[in-house]
Design an enzyme around this catalytic site. Sequence first.
Site, PDB file in Angstrom:
ATOM      1  N   ARG A 153       0.813  -1.213   0.000  1.00 29.26           N
ATOM      2  CA  ARG A 153       0.000   0.000   0.000  1.00 29.26           C
ATOM      3  C   ARG A 153       0.854   1.274   0.000  1.00 29.26           C
ATOM      4  O   ARG A 153       0.346   2.362  -0.294  1.00 29.26           O
ATOM      5  CB  ARG A 153      -0.978  -0.036   1.195  1.00 29.26           C
ATOM      6  CG  ARG A 153      -2.132   0.884   1.051  1.00 29.26           C
ATOM      7  CD  ARG A 153      -3.411   0.505   1.813  1.00 29.26           C
ATOM      8  NE  ARG A 153      -3.286  -0.374   2.939  1.00 29.26           N
ATOM      9  CZ  ARG A 153      -2.796  -0.053   4.141  1.00 29.26           C
ATOM     10  NH1 ARG A 153      -2.351   1.169   4.362  1.00 29.26           N
ATOM     11  NH2 ARG A 153      -2.730  -0.936   5.103  1.00 29.26           N
ATOM     12  N   TYR A 157     -17.614  14.691 -16.133  1.00 33.01           N
ATOM     13  CA  TYR A 157     -18.025  13.290 -16.130  1.00 33.01           C
ATOM     14  C   TYR A 157     -19.105  13.098 -15.039  1.00 33.01           C
ATOM     15  O   TYR A 157     -18.999  13.676 -13.964  1.00 33.01           O
ATOM     16  CB  TYR A 157     -16.804  12.413 -15.860  1.00 33.01           C
ATOM     17  CG  TYR A 157     -17.158  10.987 -15.561  1.00 33.01           C
ATOM     18  CD1 TYR A 157     -17.767  10.185 -16.519  1.00 33.01           C
ATOM     19  CD2 TYR A 157     -16.905  10.428 -14.313  1.00 33.01           C
ATOM     20  CE1 TYR A 157     -18.109   8.875 -16.234  1.00 33.01           C
ATOM     21  CE2 TYR A 157     -17.236   9.119 -14.025  1.00 33.01           C
ATOM     22  CZ  TYR A 157     -17.839   8.352 -14.995  1.00 33.01           C
ATOM     23  OH  TYR A 157     -18.178   7.056 -14.707  1.00 33.01           O
ATOM     24  N   ASP A 186      -9.111  17.666 -15.795  1.00 35.07           N
ATOM     25  CA  ASP A 186      -9.317  16.271 -16.178  1.00 35.07           C
ATOM     26  C   ASP A 186      -8.979  16.171 -17.654  1.00 35.07           C
ATOM     27  O   ASP A 186      -9.693  16.702 -18.512  1.00 35.07           O
ATOM     28  CB  ASP A 186     -10.764  15.867 -15.898  1.00 35.07           C
ATOM     29  CG  ASP A 186     -11.016  14.382 -16.151  1.00 35.07           C
ATOM     30  OD1 ASP A 186     -10.368  13.818 -17.050  1.00 35.07           O
ATOM     31  OD2 ASP A 186     -11.877  13.799 -15.467  1.00 35.07           O
ATOM     32  N   LYS A 233      -9.437   4.753 -19.673  1.00 31.66           N
ATOM     33  CA  LYS A 233      -9.829   5.134 -21.021  1.00 31.66           C
ATOM     34  C   LYS A 233      -8.619   5.031 -21.967  1.00 31.66           C
ATOM     35  O   LYS A 233      -8.162   3.939 -22.223  1.00 31.66           O
ATOM     36  CB  LYS A 233     -10.445   6.533 -20.991  1.00 31.66           C
ATOM     37  CG  LYS A 233     -11.456   6.745 -19.832  1.00 31.66           C
ATOM     38  CD  LYS A 233     -12.695   5.895 -19.923  1.00 31.66           C
ATOM     39  CE  LYS A 233     -13.564   5.910 -18.668  1.00 31.66           C
ATOM     40  NZ  LYS A 233     -13.929   7.220 -18.134  1.00 31.66           N
TER      41      LYS A 233
HETATM   42  C1  PLP Z   1     -14.482   7.716 -16.839  1.00 29.17           C
HETATM   43  C2  PLP Z   1     -14.118   9.073 -16.409  1.00 29.17           C
HETATM   44  C3  PLP Z   1     -13.787   9.346 -15.080  1.00 29.17           C
HETATM   45  C4  PLP Z   1     -13.860   8.292 -13.990  1.00 29.17           C
HETATM   46  O1  PLP Z   1     -12.885   7.321 -14.174  1.00 29.17           O
HETATM   47  P1  PLP Z   1     -13.033   5.791 -13.652  1.00 29.17           P
HETATM   48  O2  PLP Z   1     -11.738   5.192 -14.080  1.00 29.17           O
HETATM   49  O3  PLP Z   1     -14.234   5.218 -14.345  1.00 29.17           O
HETATM   50  O4  PLP Z   1     -13.211   5.843 -12.181  1.00 29.17           O
HETATM   51  C5  PLP Z   1     -13.370  10.627 -14.759  1.00 29.17           C
HETATM   52  N1  PLP Z   1     -13.307  11.600 -15.688  1.00 29.17           N
HETATM   53  C6  PLP Z   1     -13.638  11.375 -16.979  1.00 29.17           C
HETATM   54  C7  PLP Z   1     -13.556  12.500 -17.959  1.00 29.17           C
HETATM   55  C8  PLP Z   1     -14.060  10.115 -17.374  1.00 29.17           C
HETATM   56  O5  PLP Z   1     -14.396   9.912 -18.657  1.00 29.17           O
END
Ligand code: PLP
Length: 381
Positions: A73, A127, A192, A217
Site C-alpha cells: 500500500r 463526467y 481532467d 480510457k
Molecule cells: C471515466 C471518467 C472518469 C472516472 O474514471 P473511472 O476510471 O471510471 O473511475 C473521470 N473523468 C472522466 C472525464 C471520465 O471519462
Amino acid sequence: MESARTQTRTRTRALATEAVHAGRDDLAGLGLHVPPIDLSTTYPSADSRAEAARIDAFAATGAEPDGPPVYGRLGNPTVARFETALARLEGTEAAVAFASGMAALSAVLLVRASLGLRHVVAVRPLYGCSDHLLTAGLLGTEVTWTDPAGIAAALRPDTGLVLVESPANPTLAELDLRAVAHACGSVPLLVDNTFATPVLQRPVEHGARLVLHSATKYLGGHGDVLAGVVACDEEFAGRLRQVRFATGGVLHPLAGYLLLRGLATLPVRVRAASQTAAELARRLAADPRVERVHYPGIGGAMIAFETYGDPHAVIGAVRLVTPAVSLGSVDTLIQHPASISHRIVDADDRRGAGVSDRLLRLSVGLEDVDDLWADLDRALG
Ligand SMILES: *Cc1c(COP(=O)(O)O)cnc(C)c1O
C-alpha cells in the site's frame, strides 16, 4: 555552443519516444526487455530500524521510500514505472496512480479537505460521477458551479480546488485553459485530461497544477484496466501518496503493467483514432438525419452528436460499434449520456450543462473509417 537539447537531453525527447521508453530506462541494465510485474504485497527486511526510518520519511513528505516499499500500500515498483512514464508525458515532476479515476479524484479532494479547504469551484459539464461526487458532497466538500467567466468571483478563502474538463465529457466543450488557470490565482487548478490525453494537450503547460486521468480510457486503451492517475508536482504527489496509503485506493501491479504497455502505443492510437473521428464528424455534420455534431477544435477521438430521430434506436441498431459506456478503447463505443454516463446527474443540471436528451457520445476506435460509417449510416435509419 552547447545546445539546449544536449543540456536537457532526457527532457526534450519527443512524446512518441517517451511513450515507448519512459519508465523503462533501467531495464537493459537489469538484463530485461519488458518490465517485471512485482506482485509482492510485502517486502522482507531484517533491519526493522531502517524500515522505521523509511516509514518516518514517508509520513513526513510522502516521498517514495528508497529501496523496496515495505508494504504494497506504500507503493509498487511496477506501478511506479507507469507513474514515471505518465509524468514524463504530461511534463510533471511526478504522478500518483489509483485504483480508478474516481479514486484519484477522491484523493485530490481529501488532500485539500485535510487542510480545511473543503470548497470546490467547478465548471459543468464534468463526467457524471465527478459531478455526483461533488454535488452529493460525499467527501464533505461543498461545490460552487460556475461558468469559466465566474471562476474568480466564486473563489473563497476555503476554496481548495478548481475543477474543469476540456474537452468535457460528454459535450466536448472546450475551455481556454490559460484563462481558467489565470482566474484561479493561487488555488490549484485540476484539469481532467482524460479526453485529450497528453498527446493532444498538456494542461500543466497552460498553468494547471494537477492533471487527472481516468486511465481506464485512453491510457490503458484496450478496455481491460480500471485505473486513475494524477500528474502533478512532487509536493502534491507526496500528499496524494499519503492519502493513498491511508485510504487504500491502490492500483494493482498487473494494471500498472498493462497501463505502461498501453502508454507505448498511446500516440499512435490517439492519432489514428482522431483521424478517423475527424472524418466521421465531417460525414455526420453533412448528414440530414443529424441535427448537431460536437467535435473539439484540438481534435481527438470523441464525437458527440444529436440526431433528429430517437437516440435509443441508434444504440439498438449498431452492429460493428459496441453499444457500451466508457471510451478510449481500440474498438468504437457508443452510448447515450442521459441514460448512462450522466444518468446520476440531476436531469435539470444535466440539461443545463448542454447534455440534451438526444445527445449520443461516440468513442472512435481503430476500425476502418468506411466500415464504421456503414454501421452508423445504417443505424441512423
Ligand atoms: C471515466 C471518467 C472518469 C472516472 O474514471 P473511472 O476510471 O471510471 O473511475 C473521470 N473523468 C472522466 C472525464 C471520465 O471519462
